[in-house]
Motif scaffolding. Structure first.
Motif, PDB file in Angstrom:
ATOM      1  N   ARG A 210      39.229  31.153  39.407  1.00 52.86           N
ATOM      2  CA  ARG A 210      38.889  32.307  40.110  1.00 52.86           C
ATOM      3  C   ARG A 210      38.832  33.733  39.379  1.00 52.86           C
ATOM      4  O   ARG A 210      38.036  34.378  39.095  1.00 52.86           O
ATOM      5  N   GLU A 211      40.037  33.678  38.494  1.00 55.58           N
ATOM      6  CA  GLU A 211      39.947  35.142  37.481  1.00 55.58           C
ATOM      7  C   GLU A 211      39.015  34.893  36.373  1.00 55.58           C
ATOM      8  O   GLU A 211      38.462  35.951  35.967  1.00 55.58           O
ATOM      9  N   GLY A 212      38.632  33.658  35.946  1.00 55.61           N
ATOM     10  CA  GLY A 212      37.738  33.551  34.919  1.00 55.61           C
ATOM     11  C   GLY A 212      36.266  33.756  35.455  1.00 55.61           C
ATOM     12  O   GLY A 212      35.738  34.599  34.726  1.00 55.61           O
ATOM     13  N   LEU A 213      36.016  33.416  36.539  1.00 55.16           N
ATOM     14  CA  LEU A 213      34.635  33.874  37.238  1.00 55.16           C
ATOM     15  C   LEU A 213      34.684  35.368  37.341  1.00 55.16           C
ATOM     16  O   LEU A 213      33.653  35.849  37.231  1.00 55.16           O
ATOM     17  N   ARG A 214      35.709  36.010  37.955  1.00 58.42           N
ATOM     18  CA  ARG A 214      35.785  37.564  38.162  1.00 58.42           C
ATOM     19  C   ARG A 214      35.460  38.186  36.787  1.00 58.42           C
ATOM     20  O   ARG A 214      34.786  39.154  36.667  1.00 58.42           O
ATOM     21  N   ASP A 215      36.285  37.674  35.707  1.00 56.70           N
ATOM     22  CA  ASP A 215      36.168  38.354  34.669  1.00 56.70           C
ATOM     23  C   ASP A 215      34.780  38.293  34.031  1.00 56.70           C
ATOM     24  O   ASP A 215      34.285  39.222  33.166  1.00 56.70           O
ATOM     25  N   ALA A 216      34.257  37.145  33.963  1.00 61.43           N
ATOM     26  CA  ALA A 216      32.814  36.868  33.754  1.00 61.43           C
ATOM     27  C   ALA A 216      31.858  37.935  34.337  1.00 61.43           C
ATOM     28  O   ALA A 216      30.921  38.501  33.636  1.00 61.43           O
ATOM     29  N   ALA A 217      32.064  38.005  35.743  1.00 64.20           N
ATOM     30  CA  ALA A 217      31.160  38.776  36.481  1.00 64.20           C
ATOM     31  C   ALA A 217      31.261  40.261  36.000  1.00 64.20           C
ATOM     32  O   ALA A 217      30.319  41.215  36.144  1.00 64.20           O
ATOM     33  N   LEU A 218      32.475  40.742  35.576  1.00 68.99           N
ATOM     34  CA  LEU A 218      32.659  41.931  35.048  1.00 68.99           C
ATOM     35  C   LEU A 218      32.217  42.151  33.639  1.00 68.99           C
ATOM     36  O   LEU A 218      32.368  43.340  33.006  1.00 68.99           O
ATOM     37  N   GLY A 219      31.927  41.105  32.840  1.00 68.80           N
ATOM     38  CA  GLY A 219      31.205  41.363  31.634  1.00 68.80           C
ATOM     39  C   GLY A 219      32.302  41.351  30.417  1.00 68.80           C
ATOM     40  O   GLY A 219      31.859  42.004  29.413  1.00 68.80           O
ATOM     41  N   ARG A 220      33.364  40.839  30.910  1.00 72.50           N
ATOM     42  CA  ARG A 220      34.617  41.008  29.920  1.00 72.50           C
ATOM     43  C   ARG A 220      34.376  39.638  28.862  1.00 72.50           C
ATOM     44  O   ARG A 220      34.058  38.652  29.366  1.00 72.50           O
ATOM     45  N   ALA A 221      34.699  40.198  27.687  1.00 69.14           N
ATOM     46  CA  ALA A 221      34.668  39.129  26.684  1.00 69.14           C
ATOM     47  C   ALA A 221      35.619  38.038  26.707  1.00 69.14           C
ATOM     48  O   ALA A 221      35.450  36.985  26.098  1.00 69.14           O
ATOM     49  N   VAL A 222      36.963  38.586  26.885  1.00 67.48           N
ATOM     50  CA  VAL A 222      38.076  37.647  26.920  1.00 67.48           C
ATOM     51  C   VAL A 222      38.848  37.706  28.432  1.00 67.48           C
ATOM     52  O   VAL A 222      38.758  38.864  28.716  1.00 67.48           O
ATOM     53  N   SER A 223      39.257  36.308  28.794  1.00 65.13           N
ATOM     54  CA  SER A 223      39.882  36.490  30.370  1.00 65.13           C
ATOM     55  C   SER A 223      41.178  35.596  29.983  1.00 65.13           C
ATOM     56  O   SER A 223      40.794  34.436  29.642  1.00 65.13           O
ATOM     57  N   VAL A 224      42.196  36.269  29.974  1.00 68.82           N
ATOM     58  CA  VAL A 224      43.571  35.841  29.910  1.00 68.82           C
ATOM     59  C   VAL A 224      44.184  35.803  31.500  1.00 68.82           C
ATOM     60  O   VAL A 224      44.772  36.875  31.714  1.00 68.82           O
ATOM     61  N   PRO A 225      44.189  34.596  32.174  1.00 68.45           N
ATOM     62  CA  PRO A 225      44.820  34.591  33.574  1.00 68.45           C
ATOM     63  C   PRO A 225      46.105  34.794  33.732  1.00 68.45           C
ATOM     64  O   PRO A 225      46.967  34.117  32.865  1.00 68.45           O
ATOM     65  N   SER A 226      46.609  35.721  34.601  1.00 74.45           N
ATOM     66  CA  SER A 226      48.131  36.031  34.868  1.00 74.45           C
ATOM     67  C   SER A 226      48.431  36.895  33.605  1.00 74.45           C
ATOM     68  O   SER A 226      48.074  36.975  32.589  1.00 74.45           O
ATOM     69  N   LEU A 227      49.359  37.958  34.303  1.00 71.02           N
ATOM     70  CA  LEU A 227      49.875  39.197  33.258  1.00 71.02           C
ATOM     71  C   LEU A 227      50.867  38.460  32.356  1.00 71.02           C
ATOM     72  O   LEU A 227      50.942  39.081  30.877  1.00 71.02           O
ATOM     73  N   ARG A 228      51.735  37.536  32.675  1.00 66.31           N
ATOM     74  CA  ARG A 228      52.672  36.882  31.569  1.00 66.31           C
ATOM     75  C   ARG A 228      52.002  36.110  30.387  1.00 66.31           C
ATOM     76  O   ARG A 228      52.350  36.406  29.385  1.00 66.31           O
ATOM     77  N   TYR A 229      50.636  35.513  30.608  1.00 66.89           N
ATOM     78  CA  TYR A 229      49.934  35.240  29.476  1.00 66.89           C
ATOM     79  C   TYR A 229      49.200  36.089  28.869  1.00 66.89           C
ATOM     80  O   TYR A 229      48.864  36.197  27.597  1.00 66.89           O
ATOM     81  N   THR A 230      48.828  37.185  29.486  1.00 67.64           N
ATOM     82  CA  THR A 230      48.157  38.646  28.857  1.00 67.64           C
ATOM     83  C   THR A 230      49.290  38.949  27.701  1.00 67.64           C
ATOM     84  O   THR A 230      48.714  39.313  26.678  1.00 67.64           O
ATOM     85  N   LEU A 231      50.474  39.140  28.045  1.00 68.72           N
ATOM     86  CA  LEU A 231      51.440  39.755  27.377  1.00 68.72           C
ATOM     87  C   LEU A 231      51.820  38.620  26.291  1.00 68.72           C
ATOM     88  O   LEU A 231      52.021  39.183  25.150  1.00 68.72           O
ATOM     89  N   LEU A 232      51.875  37.378  26.517  1.00 69.41           N
ATOM     90  CA  LEU A 232      52.077  36.278  25.290  1.00 69.41           C
ATOM     91  C   LEU A 232      50.920  36.229  24.260  1.00 69.41           C
ATOM     92  O   LEU A 232      51.311  36.196  23.309  1.00 69.41           O
ATOM     93  N   ALA A 233      49.779  36.568  25.019  1.00 70.39           N
ATOM     94  CA  ALA A 233      48.818  36.481  23.890  1.00 70.39           C
ATOM     95  C   ALA A 233      48.814  37.734  23.146  1.00 70.39           C
ATOM     96  O   ALA A 233      48.513  37.568  21.977  1.00 70.39           O
ATOM     97  N   ALA A 234      49.236  38.871  23.638  1.00 78.22           N
ATOM     98  CA  ALA A 234      49.359  40.029  22.752  1.00 78.22           C
ATOM     99  C   ALA A 234      50.209  39.911  21.664  1.00 78.22           C
ATOM    100  O   ALA A 234      50.180  40.313  20.633  1.00 78.22           O
ATOM    101  N   LEU A 235      51.516  39.137  21.995  1.00 75.02           N
ATOM    102  CA  LEU A 235      52.522  38.908  21.003  1.00 75.02           C
ATOM    103  C   LEU A 235      52.077  38.051  20.002  1.00 75.02           C
ATOM    104  O   LEU A 235      52.440  37.918  18.937  1.00 75.02           O
TER     105      LEU A 235
END
Length: 253
Positions: A210-235
């Motif tokens: 669901r989050e991946g399809l949403r981010d694709a519709a918004l034209g985002r180059a990278v979609s990292v589902p969930s805040l916790r993994y967004t933070l981990l990816a940044a680390l």
């Protein structure tokens, strides 16, 4: 109706992409090695949502099979509006101990097949418009054997392609989930709960798609589902490889 082609569609995230897109009334082209499982999924989707479902039985580690799927993607008389490059499999993390032929197949499926299908899709989508989703992983932000290297390639190439082909009305999104409840782990011989991964790190496949399809519709180059993994990816981008590779030895993503 828009038409979506999904590789690795017989189970896991691929099957979930098929369900959610069918719910949105998209017609589907499903690609996987297992004809029986594809047929079962297709029958369910046709019955429940009334969408058209085409099946292509193909092993994307084989060049001739990739060419067959690419020919379908490039068919301008029945165009694909959304390509989901999802097919993939995992290997043990000890590269030197793995069979090199298995490693080559792994590279072909994750990188070469995705690249070839993207190239085919762009021949039809440029100017007309379309979306490409490459299923990557948060492993692409850390050091984790060849799986991490393949997923990192998908992220980097998706970032570039999304910027390059925006002028042609084509978006390219790398969806990067973390540990997700699918059959992937079971096929690796590691049922969920046995990887030594804390419960709070597990994601639900429905949320990831669901989050991946949403981010694709918004034209985002990278979609990292969930805040916790967004933070981990940044680390993962700033921590030294010697640290992240040690942490990454447990579990699968």
């Amino acid at each position: 109706m828009p038409t979506a082609l999904i590789t690795g569609a017989s189970a896991g995230l691929g099957a979930e992409f098929a369900r959610q897109l069918a719910r949105r009334r998209a017609d589907l082209v499903l690609v996987a090695r297992s004809e029986e499982r594809l047929a079962d999924i297709a029958a369910d989707l046709r019955s429940e949502y009334g969408v058209a479902v085409e099946l292509i039985v193909a092993d994307l580690s084989r060049e001739d099979d990739v060419e067959r799927v690419a020919a379908r993607v490039a068919d301008s008389s029945d165009p694909i509006d959304l390509l989901v490059n999802n097919a993939g499999f995992g290997l043990p993390l000890q590269f030197a101990d793995n069979d090199i032929d298995d490693e080559v197949r792994h590279l072909r499926v994750h990188v070469e097949a995705s690249m070839r299908l993207m190239h085919a899709a762009l021949q039809v989508m440029r100017g007309r418009g379309g979306r490409i989703i490459n299923v990557s992983s948060v492993a692409g932000f850390i050091s984790r054997s060849t799986y991490s290297a393949c997923k990192s390639w998908l992220i980097g190439f998706s970032r570039w392609a999304n910027a390059e082909y925006a002028r042609d009305r084509v978006t390219v999104t790398a969806v990067c989930p973390g540990f997700t409840h699918t059959s992937f782990h079971e096929r690796m011989g590691m049922p969920p709960g046995e990887e030594g991964v804390p419960r709070f790190l597990w994601l639900d496949a429905r949320d990831v798609v669901r989050e991946g399809l949403r981010d694709a519709a918004l034209g985002r180059a990278v979609s990292v589902p969930s805040l916790r993994y967004t933070l981990l990816a940044a680390l993962g981008r700033v921590l030294p490889a010697s640290l992240t590779s040690g942490v990454a030895r447990r579990g699968r993503v």
